[in-house]
Scaffold this motif. Structure first.
Motif, short mmCIF file in Angstrom:
data_model
loop_
_atom_site.label_atom_id
_atom_site.label_comp_id
_atom_site.label_asym_id
_atom_site.label_seq_id
_atom_site.Cartn_x
_atom_site.Cartn_y
_atom_site.Cartn_z
N TYR A 126 7.11 17.36 -4.03
CA TYR A 126 6.55 16.17 -3.37
C TYR A 126 5.13 16.47 -2.89
N VAL A 139 5.50 12.37 4.13
CA VAL A 139 4.40 11.79 4.90
C VAL A 139 4.78 10.45 5.53
N PHE A 146 0.85 -1.19 0.00
CA PHE A 146 0.00 0.00 0.00
C PHE A 146 0.88 1.24 0.00
N GLY A 147 0.62 2.17 -0.94
CA GLY A 147 1.34 3.43 -0.99
C GLY A 147 0.42 4.58 -0.64
N TYR A 148 0.92 5.50 0.17
CA TYR A 148 0.10 6.66 0.57
C TYR A 148 0.85 7.97 0.34
N GLY A 149 2.12 7.88 -0.12
CA GLY A 149 2.93 9.07 -0.40
C GLY A 149 3.47 8.96 -1.81
C1 SIN Z 1 4.57 5.75 0.72
O1 SIN Z 1 4.55 6.41 -0.31
O2 SIN Z 1 3.74 4.83 0.90
C2 SIN Z 1 5.59 5.97 1.78
C3 SIN Z 1 6.06 7.36 1.93
C4 SIN Z 1 6.79 7.91 0.75
O3 SIN Z 1 7.69 7.24 0.22
O4 SIN Z 1 6.50 9.04 0.33
#
Ligand code: SIN
Length: 182
Positions: free
Chosen positions: A147, A55, A9-12
């Motif tokens: 970002y 994040v 799962f990615g959130y960032g």
């Molecule tokens: C993510 O994207 O799930 C982790 C945080 C990031 O690499 O920005």
């Protein structure tokens, strides 16, 4: 549900720049966590003497976080997770998590979380302070403001609401009118 691999799962940044080989991807939610710009970045969006902010997920029983889940085939899982472990090395650790897909059903998966107290942890600050730090930070992966705006753009494209991210984006663009980094 039968899976042919491991869901991550990615959130960032993993939402808009996964840089991994995957069989499929699905919008997903993790409950009990919220997305916050509370993690320092010394290696991607800042440098050791001037970290940026990126994040992480922070526990909150009353909240949830939406992002993108990727199914990594077992045949490439070892190399893929070695690459992700390296990319997320600045304080993030893999956690097991339950994923609820937007289009139905649920599955176990993993997510990279930087917990409170890790060596790069910055923690909460006012929105103004967070935005000021993001606006001045640059690292090997680019400007910290990019970002933030890339994340906000990706969330909008996926119709994911996140007041924390959108408030910071609005403030960053307001305060930076005419001087946004390229
Ligand atoms: C993510 O994207 O799930 C982790 C945080 C990031 O690499 O920005």
């Amino acid at each position: 549900m039968v899976t042919h691999g491991i869901w991550v799962f990615g959130y960032g940044s993993i939402i808009w720049r996964p840089d991994i080989e995957f069989r499929e991807r699905r919008i997903a939610r993790v409950r009990g966590w919220k997305r916050r710009f509370w993690q320092g970045s010394h290696d991607h969006r800042g440098v050791p003497h001037a970290p940026g902010r990126v994040v992480t997920l922070v526990p909150d029983e009353s909240d949830s976080c939406d992002g993108m889940a990727y199914l990594v085939d077992h045949s490439v899982a070892e190399a893929t997770f070695a690459g992700l472990d390296h990319r997320e090395k600045n304080g993030y650790k893999r956690h097991d998590v339950r994923l609820e897909f937007r289009d139905g059903d649920a599955c176990d998966g993993v997510v990279y979380i930087a917990p409170a107290g890790n060596h790069a942890w910055l923690g909460p600050a006012s929105d103004i302070e967070v935005v000021a730090q993001i606006r001045r930070s640059v690292g090997p992966s680019g400007a910290n403001i990019d970002y933030l705006t890339e994340l906000a753009t990706a969330l909008r494209a996926l119709e994911i609401d996140d007041p924390h991210v959108f408030t910071l984006e609005r403030l960053a663009l307001e305060t930076g009118q005419g001087q946004r980094s390229g």
